[in-house]
Scaffold this active site. Structure first.
Site, short mmCIF file in Angstrom:
data_model
loop_
_atom_site.label_atom_id
_atom_site.label_comp_id
_atom_site.label_asym_id
_atom_site.label_seq_id
_atom_site.Cartn_x
_atom_site.Cartn_y
_atom_site.Cartn_z
N CYS A 94 -0.30 -1.69 2.94
CA CYS A 94 -1.03 -0.48 2.50
C CYS A 94 -2.19 -0.14 3.41
CB CYS A 94 -1.51 -0.65 1.06
SG CYS A 94 -2.80 -1.90 0.86
N ARG B 245 0.46 8.90 1.38
CA ARG B 245 -0.58 8.95 0.34
C ARG B 245 -0.90 10.41 0.04
NH1 ARG B 245 -4.00 4.69 -0.42
NH2 ARG B 245 -4.66 5.92 -2.20
N ASP C 43 -0.29 -7.72 2.05
CA ASP C 43 -1.59 -7.05 1.94
C ASP C 43 -2.64 -8.05 2.38
OD1 ASP C 43 -3.61 -5.25 1.28
OD2 ASP C 43 -3.49 -5.58 -0.89
N ARG D 292 -12.16 5.36 -7.85
CA ARG D 292 -11.90 4.01 -7.32
C ARG D 292 -13.05 3.13 -7.79
NH1 ARG D 292 -10.33 2.02 -1.32
NH2 ARG D 292 -8.35 2.72 -2.19
N GLN E 125 -0.96 4.14 -4.27
CA GLN E 125 -0.41 3.52 -3.07
C GLN E 125 1.09 3.26 -3.23
OE1 GLN E 125 -2.01 2.55 -0.06
NE2 GLN E 125 0.15 2.43 0.50
N HIS F 100 -3.16 -0.45 -8.10
CA HIS F 100 -3.32 0.61 -7.09
C HIS F 100 -2.08 1.53 -7.13
CE1 HIS F 100 -4.86 2.71 -3.79
NE2 HIS F 100 -4.73 1.85 -2.81
N1 CP Z 1 -4.62 1.75 1.22
C1 CP Z 1 -5.80 2.26 0.80
O1 CP Z 1 -6.01 2.53 -0.37
O2 CP Z 1 -6.71 2.43 1.80
P1 CP Z 1 -8.25 2.81 1.66
O3 CP Z 1 -8.95 1.59 1.07
O4 CP Z 1 -8.71 3.12 3.05
O5 CP Z 1 -8.39 3.98 0.73
N1 NVA Z 2 -5.91 -5.36 -2.11
C1 NVA Z 2 -6.79 -4.50 -1.34
C2 NVA Z 2 -6.20 -3.13 -1.21
C3 NVA Z 2 -7.03 -2.19 -0.39
C4 NVA Z 2 -6.45 -0.80 -0.31
C5 NVA Z 2 -8.15 -4.45 -2.00
O1 NVA Z 2 -8.23 -4.30 -3.22
O2 NVA Z 2 -9.15 -4.62 -1.28
#
Ligand code: CP
Ligand code: NVA
Length: 301
Positions: A259, A287, A218, A107, A137, A134
């Site tokens: 998400c 997930r 989101d 990530r 997700q 992502h």
């Molecule tokens: N939805 C998601 O990716 O959550 P986290 O940021 O907690 O991993």
């Molecule tokens: N759009 C959000 C998703 C988090 C899982 C971010 O990138 O912070």
């Protein structure tokens, strides 16, 4: 090397296999304590590195638990603790990690970091979120939709809010899984032009959700967005909040997804998040199952 970098970079046939395998693996372990090993142990003797340059709850825990259920081992690494955060190149990091582990999940911020990791690693790399996409997700979201409502092909999915990284993966999925995707948000927060042609736009969220099988939103401020943008974004997006009045205009059996993490009563009200249309905690659970199938796909196991 079979990486999982983005939904449009994996074939529609492979994506379908992943969703179907995820569902089957979920069913096979229903009702068992979470640490019960899966009957087959495809990741036995495998080591998986989970690298986080941004915070995470779901991605971190679901990958870690998933690997263990499949008989493998994990190490969770924070980007700042690694030499990666102190100037060692991504290419060198990728080559070094490949000597120790069988699979890398990362990530990160810039997509380029993910792509370089994949280019130089000798083991599969999985995208656990970048500023742009992502994909894990959205695989969980497809699994969730189909569990509740059957095939997503031909259905209408409406996104109300920021045209962000999660939306981008929905746009890639719309093409691969053949559903209709409508974006509803203010012009300054439109999705990036590279996604043009994968979705249609309806500025009025009330019109957008007419006939929707699924309504998604989101957070209004993502992890990569400057906090200084907060107030402006709230003003731009207030009209795109998913509340009971908006959900009432979608199909009566429509689903609501987010998400998570959510800012309750900003992008979606608690009444919707905890209401009859909401499947947000199924998404979170899925997930785990979706990523287990993604890891098996990457490792050919
Ligand atoms: N939805 C998601 O990716 O959550 P986290 O940021 O907690 O991993
Ligand atoms: N759009 C959000 C998703 C988090 C899982 C971010 O990138 O912070």
């Amino acid at each position: 090397m079979t990486h999982f970098l983005d939904i449009h970079k994996t074939s529609a046939a492979d994506l379908r296999k992943i969703i179907d395998q995820a569902g089957a693996m979920k069913t096979a372990r229903k009702g068992q304590p979470k640490a019960t090993p899966d009957a087959d142990q495809p990741l036995k003797n495998h080591m998986v590195a989970l690298i986080f340059e941004k915070p995470s709850t779901r991605t971190r825990v679901s990958f870690d638990v998933g690997v263990r259920q499949m008989g493998g081992q994990t190490m969770v690494l924070s980007g700042t603790d690694m030499q990666l955060g102190h100037g060692e190149t991504i290419a060198d990091t990728a080559r070094v990690l490949s000597r120790y582990v069988d699979l890398i999940m990362i990530r990160t911020f810039e997509e380029q970091t993910l792509l370089e990791m994949a280019e130089y690693a000798d083991v599969p790399v999985i995208n656990g979120l970048t500023d742009r996409t992502h994909p894990c997700q959205i695989m969980a979201d497809i699994l969730t939709f189909e569990e509740h409502r059957g095939p997503i092909k031909g259905r209408k999915v409406v996104w109300s809010g920021d045209g962000n990284n999660v939306f981008a993966s929905f746009a890639h999925a719309a093409k691969q899984f053949e559903f209709d995707l409508v974006f509803s948000g203010p012009p300054p927060l439109d999705p990036e032009p590279a996604l043009d042609g994968l979705y249609t736009t309806e500025r009025d969220p009330n019109k957008a959700v007419e006939g929707a099988d699924l309504v998604v939103t989101d957070t209004w401020v993502s992890m990569h967005d400057p906090q200084s943008a907060r107030e402006r974004r709230h003003n731009q997006l207030r009209g795109y909040q998913v509340n009971e009045a908006l959900m009432a205009k979608a199909k009566p059996d429509s689903l609501f997804m987010h998400c998570l993490p959510a800012h309750r009563d900003d992008e979606a009200t608690s009444a919707v998040m905890d209401g009859p249309h909401s499947v947000i905690f199924d998404e979170a659970e899925n997930r785990l199952h979706a990523q287990k199938a993604i890891m098996r796909h990457c490792l050919g196991l």
